[in-house]
Design a protein around this motif. Sequence first.
Motif, PDB file in Angstrom:
ATOM      1  N   PRO A 151       0.811  -1.225   0.000  1.00 48.21           N
ATOM      2  CA  PRO A 151       0.000   0.000   0.000  1.00 48.21           C
ATOM      3  C   PRO A 151       0.846   1.279   0.000  1.00 48.21           C
ATOM      4  O   PRO A 151       0.465   2.273  -0.634  1.00 48.21           O
ATOM      5  CB  PRO A 151      -0.821  -0.097   1.292  1.00 48.21           C
ATOM      6  CG  PRO A 151      -0.827  -1.527   1.642  1.00 48.21           C
ATOM      7  CD  PRO A 151       0.458  -2.079   1.138  1.00 48.21           C
ATOM      8  N   THR A 152       1.987   1.248   0.667  1.00 43.87           N
ATOM      9  CA  THR A 152       2.861   2.413   0.679  1.00 43.87           C
ATOM     10  C   THR A 152       3.416   2.686  -0.712  1.00 43.87           C
ATOM     11  O   THR A 152       3.478   3.835  -1.154  1.00 43.87           O
ATOM     12  CB  THR A 152       4.014   2.199   1.684  1.00 43.87           C
ATOM     13  OG1 THR A 152       3.460   1.873   2.958  1.00 43.87           O
ATOM     14  CG2 THR A 152       4.882   3.427   1.810  1.00 43.87           C
ATOM     15  N   MET A 153       3.804   1.623  -1.416  1.00 47.39           N
ATOM     16  CA  MET A 153       4.309   1.780  -2.786  1.00 47.39           C
ATOM     17  C   MET A 153       3.220   2.318  -3.712  1.00 47.39           C
ATOM     18  O   MET A 153       3.482   3.207  -4.527  1.00 47.39           O
ATOM     19  CB  MET A 153       4.814   0.442  -3.328  1.00 47.39           C
ATOM     20  CG  MET A 153       6.080  -0.028  -2.712  1.00 47.39           C
ATOM     21  SD  MET A 153       7.485   0.689  -3.526  1.00 47.39           S
ATOM     22  CE  MET A 153       8.698  -0.540  -3.191  1.00 47.39           C
ATOM     23  N   ILE A 154       2.016   1.797  -3.595  1.00 48.30           N
ATOM     24  CA  ILE A 154       0.915   2.255  -4.445  1.00 48.30           C
ATOM     25  C   ILE A 154       0.609   3.726  -4.156  1.00 48.30           C
ATOM     26  O   ILE A 154       0.385   4.515  -5.081  1.00 48.30           O
ATOM     27  CB  ILE A 154      -0.323   1.362  -4.260  1.00 48.30           C
ATOM     28  CG1 ILE A 154      -0.040  -0.038  -4.805  1.00 48.30           C
ATOM     29  CG2 ILE A 154      -1.549   1.958  -4.946  1.00 48.30           C
ATOM     30  CD1 ILE A 154      -1.114  -1.066  -4.486  1.00 48.30           C
ATOM     31  N   ALA A 155       0.622   4.107  -2.878  1.00 47.91           N
ATOM     32  CA  ALA A 155       0.379   5.511  -2.520  1.00 47.91           C
ATOM     33  C   ALA A 155       1.473   6.413  -3.083  1.00 47.91           C
ATOM     34  O   ALA A 155       1.190   7.514  -3.576  1.00 47.91           O
ATOM     35  CB  ALA A 155       0.293   5.665  -1.003  1.00 47.91           C
ATOM     36  N   GLY A 156       2.722   5.960  -3.045  1.00 50.23           N
ATOM     37  CA  GLY A 156       3.816   6.733  -3.610  1.00 50.23           C
ATOM     38  C   GLY A 156       3.688   6.895  -5.115  1.00 50.23           C
ATOM     39  O   GLY A 156       3.914   7.984  -5.657  1.00 50.23           O
ATOM     40  N   LEU A 157       3.328   5.827  -5.801  1.00 55.37           N
ATOM     41  CA  LEU A 157       3.129   5.917  -7.249  1.00 55.37           C
ATOM     42  C   LEU A 157       1.985   6.862  -7.593  1.00 55.37           C
ATOM     43  O   LEU A 157       2.096   7.678  -8.513  1.00 55.37           O
ATOM     44  CB  LEU A 157       2.857   4.528  -7.840  1.00 55.37           C
ATOM     45  CG  LEU A 157       4.052   3.598  -7.986  1.00 55.37           C
ATOM     46  CD1 LEU A 157       3.596   2.201  -8.392  1.00 55.37           C
ATOM     47  CD2 LEU A 157       5.045   4.139  -8.993  1.00 55.37           C
ATOM     48  N   ALA A 158       0.888   6.755  -6.853  1.00 52.16           N
ATOM     49  CA  ALA A 158      -0.263   7.632  -7.111  1.00 52.16           C
ATOM     50  C   ALA A 158       0.086   9.094  -6.837  1.00 52.16           C
ATOM     51  O   ALA A 158      -0.275   9.988  -7.614  1.00 52.16           O
ATOM     52  CB  ALA A 158      -1.451   7.198  -6.257  1.00 52.16           C
ATOM     53  N   ALA A 159       0.820   9.347  -5.754  1.00 49.13           N
ATOM     54  CA  ALA A 159       1.213  10.722  -5.436  1.00 49.13           C
ATOM     55  C   ALA A 159       2.145  11.283  -6.504  1.00 49.13           C
ATOM     56  O   ALA A 159       2.017  12.444  -6.907  1.00 49.13           O
ATOM     57  CB  ALA A 159       1.893  10.765  -4.062  1.00 49.13           C
ATOM     58  N   GLY A 160       3.067  10.478  -6.992  1.00 47.62           N
ATOM     59  CA  GLY A 160       3.973  10.923  -8.047  1.00 47.62           C
ATOM     60  C   GLY A 160       3.243  11.189  -9.351  1.00 47.62           C
ATOM     61  O   GLY A 160       3.556  12.147 -10.068  1.00 47.62           O
ATOM     62  N   PHE A 161       2.270  10.347  -9.652  1.00 47.96           N
ATOM     63  CA  PHE A 161       1.453  10.535 -10.858  1.00 47.96           C
ATOM     64  C   PHE A 161       0.714  11.871 -10.795  1.00 47.96           C
ATOM     65  O   PHE A 161       0.739  12.658 -11.742  1.00 47.96           O
ATOM     66  CB  PHE A 161       0.472   9.370 -10.993  1.00 47.96           C
ATOM     67  CG  PHE A 161      -0.525   9.512 -12.101  1.00 47.96           C
ATOM     68  CD1 PHE A 161      -0.141   9.319 -13.420  1.00 47.96           C
ATOM     69  CD2 PHE A 161      -1.840   9.836 -11.833  1.00 47.96           C
ATOM     70  CE1 PHE A 161      -1.060   9.447 -14.448  1.00 47.96           C
ATOM     71  CE2 PHE A 161      -2.759   9.970 -12.844  1.00 47.96           C
ATOM     72  CZ  PHE A 161      -2.371   9.774 -14.169  1.00 47.96           C
ATOM     73  N   VAL A 162       0.070  12.139  -9.664  1.00 47.18           N
ATOM     74  CA  VAL A 162      -0.683  13.385  -9.504  1.00 47.18           C
ATOM     75  C   VAL A 162       0.266  14.587  -9.501  1.00 47.18           C
ATOM     76  O   VAL A 162       0.000  15.597 -10.171  1.00 47.18           O
ATOM     77  CB  VAL A 162      -1.535  13.343  -8.214  1.00 47.18           C
ATOM     78  CG1 VAL A 162      -2.132  14.700  -7.903  1.00 47.18           C
ATOM     79  CG2 VAL A 162      -2.626  12.289  -8.342  1.00 47.18           C
ATOM     80  N   ALA A 163       1.373  14.497  -8.779  1.00 43.53           N
ATOM     81  CA  ALA A 163       2.309  15.620  -8.690  1.00 43.53           C
ATOM     82  C   ALA A 163       2.926  15.958 -10.046  1.00 43.53           C
ATOM     83  O   ALA A 163       3.167  17.127 -10.346  1.00 43.53           O
ATOM     84  CB  ALA A 163       3.409  15.313  -7.682  1.00 43.53           C
ATOM     85  N   ALA A 164       3.168  14.954 -10.862  1.00 41.06           N
ATOM     86  CA  ALA A 164       3.753  15.202 -12.183  1.00 41.06           C
ATOM     87  C   ALA A 164       2.752  15.849 -13.130  1.00 41.06           C
ATOM     88  O   ALA A 164       3.134  16.578 -14.039  1.00 41.06           O
ATOM     89  CB  ALA A 164       4.263  13.901 -12.784  1.00 41.06           C
TER      90      ALA A 164
END
Length: 182
Positions: free
Chosen positions: A36-49
């Motif tokens: 879940p931490t990895m998925i949250a990091g990927l989602a946050a990076g997707f949104v931030a980019a």
Amino acid sequence: SWEDWLTFAAALVSFIAVAVSIQESDWVPGMPAVVPTMIAGLAAGFVAARVRFGFGLVQLAALGFGIVVVALTVQSFADGTNIADRLADTRLRLVDWFHVVRANEISNDRLPFVAIVQSVCFLSAYLAAFAIYRWHNPWIAILPGGVVLLANVALARGNTTPPLVIFLFGAMLLIARLHLQR
């Protein structure tokens, strides 16, 4: 677009393979799930980019989100009867660990290690997604996960081949996808 989701799926496959490898290595018995931490990091990076707001503000918001995700994940490893008690215990144990390290002594507490692993997982997934969607660079996304995975394969006991094969498949898809996009 559907192409962004296809790229996200390839990155997700790679990072879930790394997370599963970390979980199966059993560095700390009872360690909270890393997926879940990895998925949250990927989602946050997707949104931030994708957000075209102030760069620094977006990075601070993502960092704040990461702190919340990591704190909520790590608190499940702490002692206490409710979430407030476990968060207080987490904070207290991290402060104690900091003082022990600063005094150049040894700590046997496993919670700081769990917090570091969770933090590095979030940050690496965030950086990977940001590099994929903002800079279109798959290598920044793949190399940290590959290093962690190879270290797990070298140090772990048992069958470590499935996460490695899945990671390589996802990495090849990600490289091909971003090459085609360029």
